[in-house]
Motif scaffolding. Sequence first.
Motif, short mmCIF file in Angstrom:
data_model
loop_
_atom_site.label_atom_id
_atom_site.label_comp_id
_atom_site.label_asym_id
_atom_site.label_seq_id
_atom_site.Cartn_x
_atom_site.Cartn_y
_atom_site.Cartn_z
N SER A 13 11.66 -15.81 5.72
CA SER A 13 12.12 -14.69 4.89
C SER A 13 13.52 -14.25 5.29
O SER A 13 14.37 -13.98 4.43
CB SER A 13 11.15 -13.51 5.02
OG SER A 13 9.88 -13.83 4.49
N ILE A 171 3.20 -5.26 -5.04
CA ILE A 171 3.02 -4.60 -3.74
C ILE A 171 2.29 -3.26 -3.81
O ILE A 171 1.81 -2.77 -2.79
CB ILE A 171 4.37 -4.40 -2.99
CG1 ILE A 171 5.27 -3.40 -3.73
CG2 ILE A 171 5.07 -5.70 -2.76
CD1 ILE A 171 6.52 -3.05 -2.95
N ARG A 178 -3.70 -1.63 2.24
CA ARG A 178 -3.15 -2.27 3.44
C ARG A 178 -4.06 -2.15 4.65
O ARG A 178 -4.05 -3.02 5.53
CB ARG A 178 -1.77 -1.68 3.76
CG ARG A 178 -1.80 -0.21 4.15
CD ARG A 178 -0.40 0.36 4.25
NE ARG A 178 -0.42 1.76 4.67
CZ ARG A 178 -0.67 2.77 3.87
NH1 ARG A 178 -0.93 2.54 2.58
NH2 ARG A 178 -0.68 4.02 4.31
N ILE A 190 3.14 -10.67 0.79
CA ILE A 190 4.51 -10.15 0.78
C ILE A 190 5.51 -11.30 0.73
O ILE A 190 6.51 -11.27 0.01
CB ILE A 190 4.77 -9.28 2.03
CG1 ILE A 190 4.07 -7.92 1.89
CG2 ILE A 190 6.26 -9.06 2.26
CD1 ILE A 190 4.70 -7.00 0.86
N ASN A 194 8.13 -11.95 -2.29
CA ASN A 194 9.57 -12.02 -1.99
C ASN A 194 10.16 -13.34 -2.49
O ASN A 194 11.27 -13.37 -3.04
CB ASN A 194 9.81 -11.89 -0.49
CG ASN A 194 10.10 -10.46 -0.09
OD1 ASN A 194 10.96 -9.80 -0.65
ND2 ASN A 194 9.36 -9.97 0.89
#
Length: 218
Positions: A13, A171, A178, A190, A194
Motif C-alpha cells: 500500500s 469502508i 471493526r 482495506i 484502496n
Amino acid sequence: MMAWNVELGKQISMAILVIMMILIIAKYKKIEKVNLFFFLGYMMLSLNDFFFYFFAKLTNSMTEKYYSICIAIVFFMYLVYYYKLLYIPLLKKIQSILLLLYFINVFGISFIEESFFQHLSFNILYINILLLIFSIILFLYQTFNSDKIFEIKNYFPFWISVGSIIFYVGIIPLFFFRTKVSYDIFAIIIFILNLINNGVIVCGLFWNKPDIAKPEEL
C-alpha cells in the motif's frame, strides 16, 4: 488457505501511494486546477498514512494523535472540490448546505468528544463520509444530465468520483463492524478497496482530456 500477510499488505500500500504521487506529478499538466482540490487532499492523506506507518515502525508504538484533524481537513478539501465542480444553481446550494453541515459536525463533535485530538473520531468520520457520498451523488446526477455523458471516459472528475464512492461505501460497514471482524480480514478489505480506488483514478489520469473535463462555470 494462505494467511494474509498484514505487514506485506501495508508495504505494498505504501509503495502504491508512492507510485500514485509520482503519476500525479508526472501528469500534472493534464490535471486542471479544479481537480487539484481533490489531489491536495489525496496527497495530504497519503503523507499522513506514511507518517503514521513509519512512526509505528520506528517507535514500535501506535498513535492516532491529531489524526482526526488531518482527516477532517482532507474531507473539507473533498467537499470543496465538489462545490467547485457543481454549476447547476440548486445543486450548488445543496452542496453549500453540506459544507455547513460539515462544519457543524466537526466542531460540534470535537467539543463533545474530549479525545478528538488524541484518537480518530469515528462519529465525525461516519458523518463526513456520508456528506462526501451525497456530494458525489449530486455530481453524478449533474454529469449524467449533461453533455459530458457522451465523453464520460475522458471526464476525469467522473473517475475520481467512481473510485471514491466504491472506497467510501465499502469502508462504512467495515468500520462499523471493526470490533467484530478479525484484523486480518479488516486489513485485506482495506487493501482491496484502496487498490480498486487507486486503479480507477489511474485510469482517469490516462484517459483524461482537460478540454472536455472543464466544468461549465469555470
